[in-house]
Each structure stands twice: as structure tokens, then as C-alpha cells.
Design a protein around this motif. Structure first.
Motif, PDB file in Angstrom:
ATOM      1  N   THR A 370      -2.848 -32.754 -45.482  1.00  0.00           N
ATOM      2  CA  THR A 370      -3.001 -31.361 -44.943  1.00  0.00           C
ATOM      3  C   THR A 370      -2.408 -31.176 -43.595  1.00  0.00           C
ATOM      4  OG1 THR A 370      -5.022 -31.365 -46.132  1.00  0.00           O
ATOM      5  CG2 THR A 370      -4.447 -29.485 -44.622  1.00  0.00           C
ATOM      6  N   LEU A 371      -2.327 -32.227 -42.837  1.00  0.00           N
ATOM      7  CA  LEU A 371      -2.194 -31.804 -41.231  1.00  0.00           C
ATOM      8  C   LEU A 371      -0.554 -32.212 -41.371  1.00  0.00           C
ATOM      9  CD1 LEU A 371      -4.411 -34.300 -39.173  1.00  0.00           C
ATOM     10  CD2 LEU A 371      -4.316 -31.666 -39.301  1.00  0.00           C
ATOM     11  N   LEU A 372       0.175 -32.801 -42.328  1.00  0.00           N
ATOM     12  CA  LEU A 372       1.530 -33.045 -42.353  1.00  0.00           C
ATOM     13  C   LEU A 372       2.251 -31.700 -42.932  1.00  0.00           C
ATOM     14  CD1 LEU A 372       2.017 -36.548 -43.491  1.00  0.00           C
ATOM     15  CD2 LEU A 372       2.568 -35.775 -41.303  1.00  0.00           C
ATOM     16  N   ALA A 373       1.549 -31.085 -43.832  1.00  0.00           N
ATOM     17  CA  ALA A 373       1.897 -29.964 -44.566  1.00  0.00           C
ATOM     18  C   ALA A 373       1.858 -28.732 -43.537  1.00  0.00           C
ATOM     19  CB  ALA A 373       1.255 -29.525 -45.679  1.00  0.00           C
ATOM     20  N   PHE A 374       0.735 -28.785 -42.653  1.00  0.00           N
ATOM     21  CA  PHE A 374       0.575 -27.684 -41.672  1.00  0.00           C
ATOM     22  C   PHE A 374       1.502 -27.705 -40.475  1.00  0.00           C
ATOM     23  CE2 PHE A 374      -2.412 -25.329 -38.919  1.00  0.00           C
ATOM     24  CZ  PHE A 374      -2.697 -24.356 -39.852  1.00  0.00           C
ATOM     25  N   ILE A 413       1.237 -29.967 -32.093  1.00  0.00           N
ATOM     26  CA  ILE A 413       0.853 -31.153 -31.124  1.00  0.00           C
ATOM     27  C   ILE A 413      -0.476 -31.718 -31.702  1.00  0.00           C
ATOM     28  CG2 ILE A 413      -0.131 -31.341 -28.880  1.00  0.00           C
ATOM     29  CD1 ILE A 413       2.083 -29.441 -27.934  1.00  0.00           C
ATOM     30  N   VAL A 414      -1.185 -30.564 -32.066  1.00  0.00           N
ATOM     31  CA  VAL A 414      -2.742 -30.907 -32.182  1.00  0.00           C
ATOM     32  C   VAL A 414      -2.555 -31.802 -33.877  1.00  0.00           C
ATOM     33  CG1 VAL A 414      -4.982 -29.984 -33.136  1.00  0.00           C
ATOM     34  CG2 VAL A 414      -3.913 -29.108 -31.381  1.00  0.00           C
ATOM     35  N   SER A 415      -1.765 -31.225 -34.691  1.00  0.00           N
ATOM     36  CA  SER A 415      -1.628 -31.948 -36.151  1.00  0.00           C
ATOM     37  C   SER A 415      -0.997 -33.420 -35.778  1.00  0.00           C
ATOM     38  CB  SER A 415      -0.815 -31.019 -37.010  1.00  0.00           C
ATOM     39  OG  SER A 415      -1.398 -29.857 -37.155  1.00  0.00           O
ATOM     40  N   SER A 416      -0.053 -33.455 -34.849  1.00  0.00           N
ATOM     41  CA  SER A 416       0.415 -34.620 -34.753  1.00  0.00           C
ATOM     42  C   SER A 416      -0.719 -35.875 -34.075  1.00  0.00           C
ATOM     43  CB  SER A 416       1.576 -34.630 -33.577  1.00  0.00           C
ATOM     44  OG  SER A 416       2.525 -34.130 -34.190  1.00  0.00           O
ATOM     45  N   MET A 417      -1.284 -35.395 -33.200  1.00  0.00           N
ATOM     46  CA  MET A 417      -2.343 -36.208 -32.508  1.00  0.00           C
ATOM     47  C   MET A 417      -3.428 -36.598 -33.486  1.00  0.00           C
ATOM     48  SD  MET A 417      -2.934 -34.128 -29.069  1.00  0.00           S
ATOM     49  CE  MET A 417      -4.516 -35.041 -28.648  1.00  0.00           C
ATOM     50  N   PHE A 418      -4.078 -35.642 -34.557  1.00  0.00           N
ATOM     51  CA  PHE A 418      -5.055 -35.841 -35.612  1.00  0.00           C
ATOM     52  C   PHE A 418      -4.423 -36.842 -36.332  1.00  0.00           C
ATOM     53  CE2 PHE A 418      -7.876 -31.792 -35.150  1.00  0.00           C
ATOM     54  CZ  PHE A 418      -8.349 -32.198 -34.028  1.00  0.00           C
ATOM     55  N   THR A 419      -3.073 -36.693 -36.724  1.00  0.00           N
ATOM     56  CA  THR A 419      -2.485 -37.697 -37.713  1.00  0.00           C
ATOM     57  C   THR A 419      -2.328 -38.940 -37.143  1.00  0.00           C
ATOM     58  OG1 THR A 419      -1.191 -35.845 -38.513  1.00  0.00           O
ATOM     59  CG2 THR A 419      -0.357 -38.059 -39.068  1.00  0.00           C
TER      60      THR A 419
END
Length: 479
Positions: A370-374, A413-419
Motif C-alpha cells: 500500500t505504501l509503495l502504491a501510495f 517522505i513518510v511512506s519511504s520512512m514507513f517502508t
């Protein structure tokens, strides 16, 4: 469907089974600090909602994630915007069905039925039931969803009331227990993981752009559904986490083997000492209902992503077919349902290879996909004002241009950190996801070349909005 049904679908997706499982899993891992983690997870949720408000308000279509990726970023990224959510949803369907199977024995024991149901059969039953329901019609699925969500919310409120009656502020101390055998003895990793995984329920807001054009007056109703639905979700999620710790302490979520307790919220509710057995049974019933709402909505929303991509021949056009009688993308619904059904018998074997507990491992697949798609959607948001200026200019919900840029960059930025954080928690899950993406990339290249041999430019087809998506705009702006 109308906005009320859409709100029910959104709440069912965003809360669903994850809110009945993840808080206790994270309480066992991170103790009272999950109360801070849930508040921090609100920040990326707000950024995500703003992103979808702008994209959905400008281009309200079925299968929005695919359309935004392919039209606003590029054909290949649009292809990944199909594959990544599909992989995540297959995992989430299995997660929800397994959560249903985890709660069912607790309920059966509470009502005096001494049966230990077979996990595979339970998974098949819940996934199969809602596959058939969505095959028959989205309006029927939506009506069922409204009833299910009402029970789900009532069960959550029962847990919240029980926790408030037993509330003890001392249960929050220490916020980061770091003694021998306690969560933070080895560092702060559990806290950061809790932020990521407690963000899972908030990812349900993305379903609204997947049903897009099937929503009554989508341009006006997408913002309304998001605002109302996610306000409910945020308030209920925070309340569940706070009373879980305040009413019973984090240790009530820890089983004898050190893992999270079976029965999750229903089990912790028993530790409050304020709820009668009937209330605990009702919480367990609500958890089963939550699994049903999750399964129902995932079928409803992401089958539209498959259908929309199949219109462009990105996936075989076979899956774009609409049933003559029921008016549903019945083949796309089957496409979403078969893989988790097929995987169910192998869950026990998978436990030996995944490293973490299989449910936790599935959560990582869901979140990472989901994060990568986001992140692709965030690039789409950045490109929207330049690519389709009139769409942006006349969108019913228009963020100022500087805010658009800020939201897009912040989400990346947030999605990269979460991933990165979830990769550290279950590297094997990320490796599996990357392996699937490598295979998907090969499939994309093959499909583009196959259509070139037929004289069709598939990339060009993936770059144009269809006629029913360009009403009120000139061809120059949308084509």
C-alpha cells in the motif's frame, strides 16, 4: 451507491478486522507507548486524505489508483499501481479471514459450544460468502455493509465503555517499559513499528477512489465521504487504543508464551472486570463482523481497479466484462478472490518460513504494498496541476498549489520512512513483495511488446482518459 453506503464501506475497510487485532498485537510489542504511536499515525492519515481529496475531486473514476498512476505518472507506474494494491489486498483478505478464524473459537467457547473449527474451512467460508455477494451486486453488498458496520461500531463502543469504567491512569507508566523481558529492553524499534502498523486502519480511506464513478455524484460526495468516514475512524481508533491500556494495562494483551493473546480485544475486555460475559461475547461477534466488513469492501473496491486496468488491456480484457444481469465486474471479483482462497490450506506451512508470526507477516505485505502504491499516487498529485490544469482548477475540492506540493512531498517522505521501518521488522515479506514486482515488470514488458506486434500502442492507450472520464473538458486538456 449513495454517500451513506459509501461511508459504511469506508468505515468497514478502515476499521474492519485490523482494529480488533493490531492494537493488542502492538500492545504486546510496544506497551503503553502505542497511545503515542496512534496519535502520530494520524499525521500521515491526514496527508493521505488530502491527497485523495484532491485526486478524487479532480478525476473521480473507478480504479482511481491505476488511473492516477498511468495518466499522471506514466504507463509503467500505472501498471504497478494495479499490481501493488492487488498483492496487498490478496494479503489483507487472507489476514481478515484468518482474524475471523482466530476470534471464532473464543466466541464458540463463550457460548458453550466445544468445537474447534478448522481454520481452512472457516477462511474458505468467509471469503467465499462475500465473493458470491459481490458477484451478485454492489448495491446488495453496500446494504449488507451498512448493517455490518452498525454492529461493528456497537462492539467497539462496548469495549470503549468497559475500558473507561476500569480506567486507571497509572497503567500508562512507564510509557516505555525497558526492564528485562519488557518491550524496550532492546531499543525503540517496537515503538516505531507500532506507528506503522497502527496506521493500517487509516489506509482504508483509499477505497473511495477505487469505486469512484460508481458513487452517486462522485465529485461532490468523495470529499464528504472521506471527511465524515475518516473522522469516525480516527476517533474510534484512538479511543480503542487509549482504553485498552488505561482499562487493563498492556500486560493484559500478552499471552503466556510472550505473544499477543488469542481473542484480542475480547480477551483484553475480560481483564477490565467491568463487562459481563454477554458484552464480551458481543465484542467477539463485532470482531467477526469486522472481518466480514473488511472482506466485503476489499472485494467491492479493488475489483474495480482490476476492471479499470482491463479496459486498457493492461490486464486481459476478459476481466473488464460486466455481468449482463447483475451489473458487476464479476470476473474481476473472482480474480480478487481466488488467490487467498487457494493460499488458505498452506497457512500452517507458511508459519515455518516467514520468520514472524504469519498474521504479522501478512500485515507487512499489506502495508508495504500500500505504501509503495501510495508513493506513486503522491507523484501523481504533484503532476496533476501541470498535466490536467482544468481538472485541477475546477475541482470541487482544490488545495492551493503550494499545499499540493507540500502534501505530495510529505507523503513520499513518510511512506519511504514507513517502508524502511517495516522492512526492518520482516525483511522476508519485503523480499517476497519485491520478487513479485520483478515478475510483474517482466509481465508488463511482455504485454507491451505483444500489443506492439498487433499494431496497438498499449502505452498510448494507458495515457488517455476515456470519454466518460472527460465530460466537460476539451480533448486538448484530457487527451
Amino acid at each position: 451507491m449513495g454517500p451513506f453506503a459509501a461511508i459504511a464501506l469506508l468505515i468497514g475497510t478502515a476499521l474492519g478486522m485490523s482494529i480488533f487485532l493490531v492494537p493488542t498485537q502492538m500492545a504486546a510489542e510496544a506497551g503503553p507507548s502505542i497511545t503515542i504511536a496512534i496519535l502520530l499515525s494520524i499525521v500521515p492519515m491526514i496527508l493521505g486524505v488530502l491527497q485523495l481529496l484532491q485526486l478524487g475531486g479532480a478525476i473521480p473514476v473507478a480504479g482511481g489508483a491505476y488511473v492516477y498512476g498511468s495518466r499522471l505518472v506514466g504507463p509503467f507506474w500505472g501498471f504497478l499501481s494495479v499490481i501493488l494494491p492487488v498483492i496487498a489486498v490478496w494479503s489483507y483478505l487472507l489476514f481478515a479471514a484468518l482474524g475471523f478464524a482466530q476470534y471464532l473459537p473464543f466466541l464458540l467457547e463463550a457460548v458453550g459450544i466445544g468445537i474447534d473449527p478448522n481454520t481452512t474451512l472457516v477462511v474458505w467460508a468467509i471469503l467465499g460468502l462475500f465473493l458470491v455477494l459481490n458477484y451478485v451486486g454492489v448495491q446488495l453488498a453496500a446494504r449488507v455493509q451498512i448493517a455490518l458496520v452498525a454492529v461493528l461500531i456497537a462492539g467497539m463502543l462496548t469495549f470503549i465503555v468497559g475500558g473507561l469504567l476500569a480506567f486507571d491512569a497509572s497503567n500508562f507508566q512507564p510509557m516505555f517499559p525497558d526492564g528485562e523481558g519488557e518491550p524496550f529492553a532492546g531499543g525503540m524499534a517496537p515503538f516505531f513499528l507500532a506507528i506503522v502498523l497502527l496506521y493500517i486502519p487509516f489506509q482504508g480511506f483509499a477505497m473511495i477512489i477505487e469505486i469512484g464513478e460508481e458513487l452517486e455524484n462522485p465529485v461532490k460526495n468523495i470529499p464528504r465521504v472521506l471527511a465524515i468516514g475518516m473522522s469516525f475512524v480516527a476517533l474510534l481508533s484512538i479511543a480503542i487504543v487509549v482504553v485498552l491500556i488505561g482499562g487493563a494495562s498492556w500486560e493484559a494483551a500478552v499471552a503466556e508464551d510472550g505473544g499477543p493473546v488469542d481473542g484480542a480485544l475480547a480477551e483484553v475486555g475480560g481483564a477490565f472486570g467491568t463487562l459481563p460475559d454477554a458484552a464480551l461475547v458481543f465484542i467477539a461477534v463485532a470482531a467477526l463482523i469486522a472481518a466480514a466488513t473488511t472482506v466485503n469492501t476489499l472485494y467491492t473496491s479493488y475489483s474495480r481497479t482490476v476492471m479499470r486496468a482491463s479496459r486498457d488491456n493492461v490486464l486481459p480484457s476478459y476481466f473488464a466484462t460486466i455481468h449482463d444481469r447483475f451489473g458487476t465486474p464479476h470476473r474481476a471479483v473472482i480474480f480478487m478472490g481466488v488467490p487467498p482462497l487457494a493460499a488458505a490450506p498452506f497457512v500452517g506451512i507458511a508459519d515455518q518460513f516467514t520468520g514472524p508470526e504469519f498474521l504479522d507477516w501478512l500485515v507487512v505485505i499489506v502495508v508495504a504494498g500500500t505504501l509503495l502504491a501510495f508513493m506513486i499516487g503522491s507523484v501523481a498529485l504533484w503532476n496533476l496541476p501541470r498535466k490536467y490544469p482544468q481538472r485541477y482548477e475546477y475541482s470541487i475540492y482544490k488545495l492551493p498549489l503550494p499545499v499540493v506540493k507540500f502534501v505530495a512531498v510529505s507523503n513520499i517522505i513518510v511512506s519511504s520512512m514507513f517502508t524502511l521501518l517495516i522492512a526492518l521488522s520482516a525483511l522476508s515479506a519485503l523480499v517476497v513483495l519485491i520478487g513479485m514486482l520483478v515478475v510483474a515488470t517482466g509481465a508488463y514488458v511482455y504485454r507491451v511488446k505483444a500489443y506492439e506486434r498487433k499494431g496497438t500502442d498499449l502505452k498510448a492507450e494507458m495515457s488517455l482518459l476515456h470519454s466518460h472520464e472527460t465530460s466537460g473538458e476539451s480533448a486538448d486538456n484530457d487527451d
